[in-house]
Design an enzyme around this catalytic site. Structure first.
Site, PDB file in Angstrom:
ATOM      1  N   SER A   1       0.760  -1.156  -0.198  1.00  0.00           N
ATOM      2  CA  SER A   1      -0.250   0.061   0.067  1.00  0.00           C
ATOM      3  C   SER A   1       0.838   1.114  -0.037  1.00  0.00           C
ATOM      4  O   SER A   1       0.220   2.175  -0.145  1.00  0.00           O
ATOM      5  CB  SER A   1      -0.895   0.127   1.416  1.00  0.00           C
ATOM      6  OG  SER A   1      -1.909  -1.282   1.172  1.00  0.00           O
TER       7      SER A   1
ATOM      8  N   ASP B   1     -10.570  -6.012   0.319  1.00  0.00           N
ATOM      9  CA  ASP B   1     -10.027  -5.159   1.267  1.00  0.00           C
ATOM     10  C   ASP B   1      -9.185  -5.743   2.224  1.00  0.00           C
ATOM     11  O   ASP B   1      -9.242  -6.652   2.658  1.00  0.00           O
ATOM     12  CB  ASP B   1     -10.767  -4.094   1.864  1.00  0.00           C
ATOM     13  CG  ASP B   1     -10.314  -3.043   2.646  1.00  0.00           C
ATOM     14  OD1 ASP B   1      -9.649  -2.205   1.985  1.00  0.00           O
ATOM     15  OD2 ASP B   1     -10.298  -2.934   3.735  1.00  0.00           O
TER      16      ASP B   1
ATOM     17  N   ASP C   1     -17.070   1.368  -0.227  1.00  0.00           N
ATOM     18  CA  ASP C   1     -16.251   0.397  -0.262  1.00  0.00           C
ATOM     19  C   ASP C   1     -16.827  -0.642   0.855  1.00  0.00           C
ATOM     20  O   ASP C   1     -17.315  -0.644   2.102  1.00  0.00           O
ATOM     21  CB  ASP C   1     -14.921   0.786   0.547  1.00  0.00           C
ATOM     22  CG  ASP C   1     -14.098  -0.275   0.740  1.00  0.00           C
ATOM     23  OD1 ASP C   1     -14.284  -1.619   0.649  1.00  0.00           O
ATOM     24  OD2 ASP C   1     -12.959   0.130   1.225  1.00  0.00           O
TER      25      ASP C   1
END
Length: 623
Positions: free
Chosen positions: A323, A362, A347
């Site tokens: 990330s 996720d 999301d």
């Protein structure tokens, strides 16, 4: 009756012949004497000198290396060593055995000595048998010196690294000149030189550090031992140039302490200059034993170690960035106009490409927590590290635009000035076709959008990307050299700074604010807190901007949860954290990698804070 007249004539004839022969011989001797003394004097005088006079090279002192505060990182220490001129030793084994009765010579030293004499070398060059003699050993050799022909006590300047393993991967080290070196080096320039820079700064700036060789004449006796040093025609050597690095030895030590026993790397840069303040690869190794000659068994253990202490993780190690790559994707999306700071998504914790069944999840997804991050705009996507937002954004940007944009930060290229680095992998359609013979798939773009899949970076490249963000788009070439005794030549002159094209000034400021939220946004609830707030931001006395990342080492099957305890330690995620501080006037930008460490926020972020604290807080206390 005797014929006296006949005898007299015979005598006179014989006497005349003898006289003439004697005269001829004398005249021949006189002619030879005149020839030698008058016409060939210079020739034979030179030959006589060659039999008793040798021209010995004088090796220059190697240039010293300092850190930015004048702390020695590479020093020269004068020592005395035992050497042998093997051409003047009738029985080498007997001489070594006899020497062994006076001083202690190990089997390892003997074996290494024999390997040295088998390598190509200069004739009549002393070959070191035992390094760094004690005063007692020197005295014994000199007292018994008459027993050995070709045995010498020679002075040497031995390279010494005060920080040992703490700076070896940045400073590098020297090694003895080997066969390959002799084939490529200038024989005159390196006559009398026994060592050459092999890694790091020592190798890159070899030409500057080496200096210029000198020479002098010495008179030797029949045993080949030096009787007298002759001052005629002496040329003094010129010492190598001293170098000062951006490296901060205090910060380097603090960074090693912050990593502790964990494998990993830390690279810290000065955003204003691109200077490398710390370059840590852990574990390291002590280069000093290599200079005197490390036993082969010890070398084998180092080379075969699973922890790879001789491998420079900071510049040569390549890993998925995880990330930590998301800020680059965010800027690429803004530059391409496919998103803005206000655009939101829902999301849900899952993402699917149109017409495909594969689910991309996720980081927060578990079988019991499938809710995702909720309503997410770009700022929240950064401080909460929403995979789903970046899955969508990356596919809208596209691999071609994303690759071109990321290249501006130094990904996919070895962009440092004086540090040997791996290029990593900035995957593109062309690269994948050439490297793997496969077409590019949209799923590859999805993975790359969160720093996974085919993309590989070095810790130095990630530190550079953090520096560019800290500079609000200004790229400065990373480098170790701060200054030297000489004017820089073209090959070691840094490239001029350039600006990353695409984002606006507002985009850069908003990105910095979002990365500040990663560290400082807290007490908002689990789905609103910055990912690193709990671990480093709750009591932080200065403003830090950061981004965490966790890079998978092994693929987890669809529907399965990542369970760290079920995996072998070397299959666990790599922990990343990039940061810079103070956020409004950055003095330091860094990347931290903890190999197989787990969570970037929980593991790598505290390491980053410890390093930044060590650099900033004493500075603030002095102001």
């Amino acid at each position: 009756m005797e014929d006296h007249e006949l005898e007299q004539r015979a005598f006179l004839t014989r006497a005349t012949v003898v006289f003439l022969m004697a005269a001829v011989l004398i005249l021949g001797l006189l002619a030879r004497f005149v020839d030698l003394q008058m016409f060939k004097h210079d020739i034979y005088s030179t030959r006589s000198d060659e039999n008793r006079i040798l021209v010995q090279p004088l090796a220059p002192d190697r240039g010293l290396i300092y850190d930015r505060w004048g702390v020695l990182l590479a020093d020269n220490r004068p020592i005395l060593s035992l050497a042998m001129v093997v051409e003047r030793v009738a029985d080498l084994d007997a001489a070594i055995s006899d020497l062994g009765s006076s001083i202690d010579i190990s089997d390892t030293e003997i074996a290494e000595f024999k390997r040295r004499i088998e390598r190509p070398r200069r004739p009549y060059e002393p070959v070191v048998l035992k390094v760094n003699l004690s005063d007692d050993e020197v005295a014994r050799i000199r007292v018994d010196g008459h027993r050995w022909s070709g045995v010498e006590v020679v002075p040497e300047n031995l390279r010494y690294y005060p920080l040992a393993s703490l700076a070896v991967h940045a400073v590098g080290s020297v090694r003895r000149i080997n066969e390959d070196d002799l084939a490529s080096l200038d024989a005159v320039s390196y006559s009398g030189t026994k060592f050459i820079g092999r890694f790091g700064v020592e190798e890159f700036y070899e030409q500057s550090l080496h200096g210029e060789v000198g020479h002098h004449h010495v008179e030797i006796d029949v045993r080949g031992r030096v009787v007298e040093y002759l001052p005629e025609n002496k040329v003094l050597p010129v010492a190598g140039q001293n170098l000062t690095l951006h490296l901060d030895s205090r910060l380097q030590t603090a960074a090693y302490a912050a990593l502790g026993e964990r494998r990993g790397a830390i690279v810290a840069l000065d955003p204003r200059s691109g200077g490398i303040l710390a370059l840590v690869s852990n574990p390291g190794y002590d280069p000093n034993p290599f200079i005197t000659g490390i036993p082969q068994e010890e070398y084998r253990l180092l080379a075969a170690s699973a922890d790879a202490p001789m491998f420079n993780r900071a510049t040569r190690g390549t890993y998925p960035p995880g990330s930590t790559f998301k800020p680059i994707v965010a800027l690429a999306g803004l530059s391409e106009g496919v998103t803005d700071w206000e655009r939101t998504i829902i999301d849900t914790g899952e993402f699917r490409l149109p017409g495909q069944s594969r689910v991309y999840r996720d980081w927060s997804w578990t079988p019991t927590n499938t809710g995702g991050q909720g309503v997410v705009n770009l700022r929240k996507a950064i401080y909460r590290s929403s995979n789903v937002y970046f899955y969508q954004l990356g596919t809208r940007v596209g691999i071609d635009a994303l690759g071109e944009f990321a290249f501006q930060f130094g990904f996919g290229t070895a962009s440092a000035l004086d540090v040997e680095t791996a290029e990593g992998v900035l995957p593109t359609r062309t690269w994948k076709k050439g490297a793997r013979g496969e077409d590019w798939f949209l799923g590859d773009t999805v993975n790359m959008s969160i720093g996974q899949g085919l993309m590989l970076v070095t810790p130095l490249q990630l530190a550079t990307s953090a520096m560019v963000i800290a500079n609000r788009g200004r790229w400065v070439q990373p480098r170790l050299l701060l200054s030297s005794d000489a004017v820089l030549s073209g090959f070691d002159t840094p490239l001029p700074p350039v600006r990353v094209q695409g984002p606006t000034e507002e985009d850069w400021e908003m990105l910095v604010n979002s990365m500040e939220d990663v560290v400082h946004r807290g007490n908002q609830g689990f789905r609103e807190n910055g990912t690193a707030w709990w671990y480093v931001g709750r009591d932080l006395g200065y403003r830090m901007a950061g981004k965490s990342g966790s890079a998978q080492v092994v693929e987890i099957a669809q529907g399965e949860e990542y369970d760290e305890e079920e995996l072998d330690e070397r299959q666990r995620k790599h922990a990343w954290f990039i940061a810079f501080a103070p956020a409004d006037d950055p003095r330091i930008a860094l990347s931290v990698l903890v190999e197989n460490g787990g969570g970037g926020s929980s593991v790598a972020a505290p390491v980053a804070r410890e390093v930044i604290d060590a650099y900033l807080l004493p500075r603030f206390a002095r102001l």
